[in-house]
Design an enzyme around this catalytic site. Structure first.
Site, PDB file in Angstrom:
ATOM      1  N   GLU A  63       0.817  -1.217   0.000  1.00 13.83           N
ATOM      2  CA  GLU A  63       0.000   0.000   0.000  1.00 13.83           C
ATOM      3  C   GLU A  63       0.847   1.263   0.000  1.00 13.83           C
ATOM      4  OE1 GLU A  63      -0.394  -2.598   1.970  1.00 13.83           O
ATOM      5  OE2 GLU A  63      -2.287  -3.415   1.250  1.00 13.83           O
ATOM      6  N   HIS A 132      -9.577  -5.520   9.110  1.00 15.40           N
ATOM      7  CA  HIS A 132     -10.196  -5.222   7.812  1.00 15.40           C
ATOM      8  C   HIS A 132     -11.341  -4.229   7.959  1.00 15.40           C
ATOM      9  CE1 HIS A 132      -7.955  -8.778   6.652  1.00 15.40           C
ATOM     10  NE2 HIS A 132      -8.234  -8.549   5.389  1.00 15.40           N
TER      11      HIS A 132
END
Lengths: 357, 321
Positions: A63, A132
């Site tokens: 990321e 998440h």
């Protein structure tokens, strides 16, 4: 709508489909728009086929470099959209988003602009647990130079994503997992945009203002329906954008109703609700007829267990209960403060503050 | 060994290195009088001058907090750099950057980040835009970073992506031996950063970063290779941070023997001796050059100190586009 005004063509679709349509339309409209992320070329094969591998790029599961690359590309004339999958993964991208995209325009004296969109899913609904599912949108609201949106309806998923792609600033687009598969009517004309920074009044009312975003908009709509049956008219405001925040829409409503309840799934401490409460206390104090209430998620990671995950999300029943309390609230006579007469509203850390009440 | 530069090029290299040095030392002096501290590039001038001279106008530079050498080698005016360091309106960034993140888009020095590794996170995107036709045709990107940044995870992410996507990106590692207050031998399991780069599949050259001619020759080879192949290349320049991490820094943690060894190999000293040996300059010429450079820096400082402060009411300008 009058008979002669243009009636936008609507198609029923899910929020997820609406996002895809937004991407497709913006890809078509502007050759500088590109998409990067883990699996974007795999999942959005039609975009890859139609617009080419240069503009639709699968990336490593990394990321920080996805976001950093988007920052560099945005400053150099492209309009990247990055799909970082789940919002907590954005913490790996914090340097690029917060230190670079958010600050380097300012620190360079306005030499660069960063037209990029970072998409992350979050919120209860899939039982994916705290790494998440983490509603960390307020973290990014706190970062200068960024914009933050979090839509509640399929039409807004489309319109806000298109607006985000066209914006010359970095926009964080949070997609509520619990809403992705919900259906709604979505305008299909190419120029359909939902302006960033403008809230929507989802239901009018004079007695109490319910402010929410993402899935808690539906929660408030259900609460408003319950309250209506009892003769309490709740106004429901969907913020849609968290930064810039449409303070005027909220304050105008509070000035009318005198009662404010803010509802979100993210934790309450230093959150959106706290900011709105401060704004109302500062700018609409004279209109307030009862304390401001916040119903938020707890200061705890999201659990995977369905029961615990759902327990973190404010319910329509809790919102309706809070609204009734506010409508029935009678201020203490000045100088006659009595602890026995006080409701839980007086304590800023009561259980009513979170959904664990 | 690379071909010797002609007299003009050689003298220009010496002069630019000296200008960088004089600029940095002037700011050190100013700091003693209360000005904001800077992270100087003293000792690393040959890296900046050698690499930047190998680039041309269509290329872009992404830099870090130790950027003065890259900027001055690229043609940045010391007076506007000094105005920036002092927080004045005539600085390249209107005084909002200070010394740490100076970008000068007009010179192609873009997106300077003071976050160690931040430059490596953004450079692939600048190179991607070049590759996708957004920059000047044929342009490449050079990113400067140190051995400290090479110990960040983003280093590996950036190298991997640059190779994977064949980005026109020159990685320039100025291995100055120091990572803030820690010697790199305390922090690295490998002795050469170049080995990590080789592991990612990059063409690599490792060389003496204090020899400006050698740096320039290697950079020119790398740039030509990038233009021809479209893919990235890597230079590890072995050099030394002669001063502290920032000013002031007493460097009490530095091994005096190591420091004096490197001072004997000071890039400007080495190059002056080379040019004297080649007969391109004499001691009188060297002294005259120093006087000219010092006068230029003094004028730059006077300009910066006379520059206006930004108006407080402009505090929140440029947050959003």
């Amino acid at each position: 709508m009058t008979a002669h005004s243009a009636i936008p063509k609507m198609i029923r679709m899910t929020a997820e489909q609406a996002m895809h349509q937004a991407l497709r339309e913006e890809f078509q409209r502007d050759a500088d728009v590109m998409l990067m992320g883990e699996g974007v070329a795999t999942k959005r094969r039609d975009l890859l086929d139609d617009f080419g591998a240069a503009r639709v790029r699968n990336t490593p599961l990394a990321e920080a470099i996805i976001a950093g690359t988007a920052v560099g590309a945005a400053a150099s004339g492209l309009r990247p959209v990055i799909d970082l999958l789940f919002a907590p993964f954005m913490t790996y991208a914090m340097d690029a988003l917060v230190n670079s995209a958010g600050k380097l325009r300012y620190l360079s004296g306005g030499q660069f602009r960063f037209p990029l969109v970072a998409i992350g899913m979050t919120g209860g609904g899939w039982g994916v647990g705290g790494q998440h599912n983490h509603n960390l949108e307020a973290m990014f609201v706190h970062a200068p130079g960024l914009k933050v949106v979090m839509p509640a309806t399929p039409a807004d998923f489309k319109g806000l994503l298109k607006a985000a792609i066209r914006d010359d600033n970095p926009v964080l687009f949070f997609a509520d997992i619990g809403l992705l598969h919900e259906e709604g009517d979505v305008p299909v004309q190419d120029d359909f945009i939902v302006p960033i920074g403008r809230a929507a009044v989802r239901r009018g009312g004079e007695d109490v203002t319910l402010v929410a975003y993402a899935k808690t908009v539906n929660v408030c709509m259900r609460a408003a329906a319950q309250l209506a049956a009892e003769g309490i008219a709740a106004e429901v405001i969907d913020l849609r954008s968290l930064k810039p925040l449409d303070a005027d829409s909220v304050l105008n409503s509070v000035r009318k109703t005198g009662r404010l309840i803010i509802v979100h799934e993210a934790s309450g401490l230093c959150g959106i609700a706290a900011e709105l409460a401060a704004l109302a206390a500062t700018h609409a104090y004279a209109n307030l007829r009862a304390p401001i209430m916040r119903l938020t998620g707890p200061d705890a990671p999201a659990a995977a267990s369905w029961v615990l995950e759902q327990a973190a999300i404010p319910t329509a029943e809790a919102v309706a209960r809070a609204a009734r309390e506010l409508v029935e609230f009678m201020p203490e006579p000045v100088g006659l403060w009595s602890s026995t007469a006080k409701t839980s509203l007086g304590n800023p850390v009561t259980k009513e503050e979170t959904t664990l009440a | 060994m690379q071909a010797q530069p002609n007299a003009d090029a050689a003298l220009r290299r010496l002069e630019t290195m000296q200008r960088i040095r004089a600029y940095e030392l002037a700011l050190v002096e100013l700091q003693r009088a209360g000005a904001p501290g800077t992270c100087t590039s003293v000792g690393q001038e040959a890296c900046a001058v050698g690499v930047v001279e190998a680039l041309d106008a269509r290329d872009r530079i992404v830099s870090n907090h130790r950027s003065a050498g890259h900027l001055i080698a690229r043609g940045a005016e010391p007076r506007r750099l000094m105005a920036e360091v002092l927080g004045r309106v005539d600085g390249y960034c209107g005084g909002r950057s200070g010394s740490l993140h100076i970008s000068a888009r007009e010179l192609g020095v873009v997106l300077t980040s003071t976050i160690v590794g931040g430059e490596l996170s953004m450079a692939p995107g600048v190179a991607l835009a070049q590759k996708m036709g957004k920059g000047d045709p044929g342009g490449i990107v050079a990113v400067f970073f140190g051995d400290g940044a090479a110990c960040e995870g983003i280093f590996h992410e950036a190298l991997n992506l640059a190779v994977l996507w064949q980005l026109p990106l020159l990685f320039v590692c100025e291995n100055n031996q120091w990572q803030a207050f820690v010697h790199r031998l305390e922090t690295m399991a490998e002795t050469a950063i170049a080995d990590w780069a080789r592991g990612h599949g990059l063409p690599v050259e490792t060389l003496d970063g204090n020899d400006v001619d050698a740096v320039h020759a290697a950079a020119a080879r790398a740039v030509a290779r990038i233009r021809a192949s479209g893919g990235p290349a890597f230079l590890e320049l072995s050099t030394y941070r002669q001063r502290g991490h920032f000013e002031p820094d007493d460097q009490a943690y530095v091994d005096p023997g190591e420091l004096s060894d490197w001072l004997r190999r000071d890039p400007i000293r080495l190059y002056s001796e080379r040019l004297l040996a080649r007969g391109l300059i004499d001691s009188g010429g060297l002294a005259a050059l120093q006087v000219r450079i010092d006068a230029g820096i003094a004028a730059a400082l006077a300009y910066a100190q006379a520059s206006a402060w930004p108006a407080p009411e402009t505090l929140t300008e440029h947050v959003y586009a």
